[in-house]
Scaffold this active site. Structure first.
Site, PDB file in Angstrom:
ATOM      1  CG  ASP A 186      67.013  55.269-108.776  1.00 60.13           C
ATOM      2  OD1 ASP A 186      66.385  54.693-107.815  1.00 60.13           O
ATOM      3  OD2 ASP A 186      67.008  55.208-109.819  1.00 60.13           O
ATOM      4  CE1 TYR A 188      59.805  53.984-104.663  1.00 64.22           C
ATOM      5  CE2 TYR A 188      58.328  55.755-103.922  1.00 64.22           C
ATOM      6  CZ  TYR A 188      58.864  54.697-103.522  1.00 64.22           C
ATOM      7  OH  TYR A 188      58.929  54.839-102.304  1.00 64.22           O
ATOM      8  CG  PHE A 199      62.117  56.968 -99.352  1.00 65.52           C
ATOM      9  CD1 PHE A 199      62.266  56.166 -99.268  1.00 65.52           C
ATOM     10  CD2 PHE A 199      62.502  57.542 -98.736  1.00 65.52           C
ATOM     11  CE1 PHE A 199      63.187  55.641 -99.367  1.00 65.52           C
ATOM     12  CE2 PHE A 199      64.268  57.178 -98.925  1.00 65.52           C
ATOM     13  CZ  PHE A 199      63.926  56.058 -99.040  1.00 65.52           C
ATOM     14  CG  HIS A 310      66.436  51.183 -98.695  1.00 65.63           C
ATOM     15  ND1 HIS A 310      65.210  50.394 -99.124  1.00 65.63           N
ATOM     16  CD2 HIS A 310      67.260  52.141 -99.065  1.00 65.63           C
ATOM     17  CE1 HIS A 310      65.293  51.707-100.268  1.00 65.63           C
ATOM     18  NE2 HIS A 310      66.023  52.410 -99.629  1.00 65.63           N
TER      19      HIS A 310
END
Length: 346
Positions: A186, A188, A199, A310
């Protein structure tokens, strides 16, 4: 009320008649006492006159009773008129309330529909807009947009990204030009960071920890890559066909995963299925367990799926050394597709 007025008139009338009769009788007694020497003929005249007086009194009484009946009828009619007017007024008020409620409902629908139209207009790419038109009309999507509309309008807690940037990922490359898909979880949730690309952060915003680790991997994977210290804006990737998609496209400030149950997963799963059906070869990059759950959606053997941990600092050891950027370019080159220039300048 009419009953009380009638009783009052009846009592008043009866009292007046009784007083009249008593006065007449007193006059007769006085007359009889003072006229003992009067002839019998005069007495007979007085006796004959008495029934006439009584008849007059009775007539007067009947007139009063008739007047009372008319008064009762008028008062009853007035009461009926008042009741009728009250009913008409109540009916008018009820109609007014219903019209106001209907107007509010229509206005609410108009507001939602206008917002829905705005959301759809945020898709500037016609290919994506056409491919997703079926999703726009589904109940879950309309419900989700209505809910988002309330959250954005209330301003109780900021929602990211800004409304006009929710679908930014869809507007940099045509559907048929997508080469690489990088799935995030999701947006920031810090102020001024999210802008619709997974990202990535806006211009002038320092790279968050996960993006710093992505840059570190690029330094070891792509020859000549230099890590930018102050630039986390990944728009150059998006313009080359790197589809930076979060599974959930909105979030409340300082509350990660706050919109995970809004219905975004249904929408982004539909997006990934559309991509999977494309004939052109695509690289799907899945970082972390959340993204790797999407692997089942990719049934087309023309595509390449790459998996690793991740890039978050919490799982960095499972990410560093994955070489997903060079592997993506190798795959694209093998299919005769132009490679991605992963360089990001300051």
């Amino acid at each position: 009320m009419s009953g009380k007025i009638t009783d009052f008139f009846e009592k008043k009338t009866t009292t007046t008649i009784d007083e009249a009769e008593n006065k007449d009788n007193d006059k007769e007694l006085t007359s009889t006492t003072t006229t003992t020497t009067t002839t019998s003929t005069t007495s007979k005249k007085k006796v004959a006159a008495a029934p006439k007086k009584k008849a007059a009194v009775a007539s007067k009484k009947r007139k009063h009773e008739s007047s009372d009946e008319e008064t009762d009828k008028e008062e009853q009619q007035n009461d009926d008129d008042d009741d009728g007017e009250e009913k008409v007024e109540n009916n008018n008020n009820n109609k007014k309330l219903k019209n106001e409620e209907k107007s509010e409902e229509i206005n609410s629908t108009i507001t939602d529909n206008n917002y829905y139209d705005d959301i759809e207009n945020y898709f500037t790419d016609k290919q994506w807009k056409e491919a997703l038109s079926g999703e726009f009309g589904k109940a879950y999507f309309k419900k989700m947009i209505t809910q988002l509309n309330k959250r954005y309008s209330s301003k109780e807690k900021p929602i990211y990204p800004p409304k006009n940037e929710i679908f930014s990922a869809f507007n940099y490359a045509h559907l048929e030009d997508v080469k690489v898909v990088i799935i995030g979880q999701d947006p920031y949730h810090g102020k001024g960071q999210a802008h619709g690309l997974s990202f990535s952060v806006k211009k002038g915003v320092s790279p968050p920890p996960s993006l710093i680790n992505i840059y570190k991997e690029l330094e070891t994977d792509i020859e000549g890559f230099k890590r930018p210290l102050k630039n986390g804006f990944l728009e150059p990737w998006a313009r080359q066909g790197v589809f930076l998609l979060n599974a959930v496209l909105t979030v409340e400030e300082a509350t990660p995963n706050s919109h995970k149950d809004f219905g975004w997963a249904d929408f982004t799963d539909a997006v990934l299925k559309i991509l999977s059906k494309q004939d052109q070869p695509i690289v799907f990059i899945l970082w972390g367990g959340f993204a790797q759950k999407k692997e089942k959606l990719f049934t087309n053997k023309n595509h390449l799926v790459l998996k690793s941990g991740h890039p978050s600092p919490l799982s960095i050891k499972h990410f560093i050394g994955c070489k997903h950027f060079s592997k993506s370019n190798e795959f694209l080159k093998s299919k005769g597709i132009e490679e991605i220039d992963w360089k990001i300048t300051e």
